[in-house]
Design a protein around this motif. Structure first.
Motif, PDB file in Angstrom:
ATOM      1  N   ASP A 193       6.207  -1.980 -13.442  1.00 30.00           N
ATOM      2  CA  ASP A 193       5.540  -1.178 -12.429  1.00 30.00           C
ATOM      3  C   ASP A 193       6.597  -0.459 -11.601  1.00 30.00           C
ATOM      4  O   ASP A 193       7.557  -1.073 -11.142  1.00 30.00           O
ATOM      5  N   TRP A 195       6.467   0.650  -8.677  1.00 28.86           N
ATOM      6  CA  TRP A 195       6.363   0.479  -7.231  1.00 28.86           C
ATOM      7  C   TRP A 195       6.471  -0.958  -6.750  1.00 28.86           C
ATOM      8  O   TRP A 195       7.013  -1.221  -5.683  1.00 28.86           O
ATOM      9  N   LYS A 219       2.926   4.307 -10.404  1.00 32.06           N
ATOM     10  CA  LYS A 219       2.110   4.393  -9.202  1.00 32.06           C
ATOM     11  C   LYS A 219       2.126   5.807  -8.620  1.00 32.06           C
ATOM     12  O   LYS A 219       3.099   6.537  -8.765  1.00 32.06           O
TER      13      LYS A 219
END
Length: 277
Positions: A193, A195, A219
């Motif tokens: 991910d 973020w 994100k």
């Protein structure tokens, strides 16, 4: 180019009754996705919208996400087949490896097994199962997580499913913890991910973990009028992934501040496409 939208991107629509798993499939097709990456709340028996909102805000307390039955899953698989979209990664909340008590760990493990069976029924390639536990783990907690993943991976391997860990919450928001776990558990993949890192750890997370990524969640929160993301440098993230030989699916997990979840996903896909040309 392989691209997907994690259905958490539509969690507010799900909670409001404006989208279900069948509409998600159609929305993904309309937005140009090549695969489906549902969040397990889209495949759960929700009593009301608050269940989805609670799960979204509290992934470590999402054991209430009870899976739909096999008959319903068969309808979901048929809808996906008709749309021409295979299932990729199912992001599972509520089945994380670590809990303080053995009883709670056992309950979570049974949920993990069930979601692996669902992934197999849908023809998905992977499941995201969190590590769980405190951000700073002891050697005892680390050992429990390692052994738990080994068990889940063995169970999933028999179904042809890969298990992924994500830098999501708990110990894996620290890059060194994520790397230590990946290197301790053969066969464990990384859902990276862009973020979800501890404060001040994003750049370190990108640089250290890009080479391990099997899949991504990119994100987005705020866009400029010309389609740039204001919160983080998405083109730089995509460039780093390419430099590290990433060949997996570019996954969107948009959380638009203006609440327009369809447009948030659309703009994120456009930005990714521009960034990887």
């Amino acid at each position: 180019m392989k691209i997907s939208i994690c259905s958490f991107s539509f969690h507010r629509m799900l909670a409001a009754g404006q989208q279900d798993i069948f509409q998600y499939i159609q929305d993904c097709k309309q937005l140009g996705c090549t695969q489906l990456d549902p969040w397990n709340a889209h495949l759960a028996q929700l009593n009301d919208g608050a269940d989805a909102l609670h799960a979204g805000a509290n992934p470590g307390q999402s054991q209430h996400l009870k899976a739909v039955d096999d008959e319903f899953l068969a309808r979901v698989k048929l809808a996906a087949d008709e749309a021409g979209l295979p299932f990729g990664c199912i992001a599972v909340d509520g089945a994380h490896i670590y809990e303080a008590s053995e009883e709670a760990r056992t309950s979570n493990r049974q949920r993990a097994y069930r979601w692996i069976a669902i992934a197999e029924q849908l023809g998905a390639t992977s499941v995201r199962i969190d590590a769980g536990g405190p951000q700073q783990w002891s050697e005892e907690v680390f050992g429990i997580i390692v052994e738990g993943y080994k068990d889940v991976i063995e169970h999933a391997r028999n179904a042809g499913i890969q298990v992924l860990v994500e830098n999501h919450w708990g110990p894996t928001v620290l890059p060194d913890n994520t790397i230590r776990l990946l290197e301790a558990v053969p066969g464990l993949g990384l859902l990276l991910d862009s973020w979800n890192w501890a404060h001040g750890k994003q750049a370190e997370g990108w640089l250290k973990c890009a080479k391990y990524a099997a899949a991504t969640h990119i994100k987005s929160f705020h866009f400029t009028e010309d389609g740039q993301e204001l919160t983080q440098n998405v083109p730089a993230f995509c460039k780093l992934m390419l430099e590290n030989g990433f060949q997996g699916t570019w996954g969107v997990e948009s959380v638009p501040a203006d609440g327009n979840e369809i447009e948030g996903a659309r703009k994120t896909i456009q930005l990714i496409r521009q960034s990887v040309q």
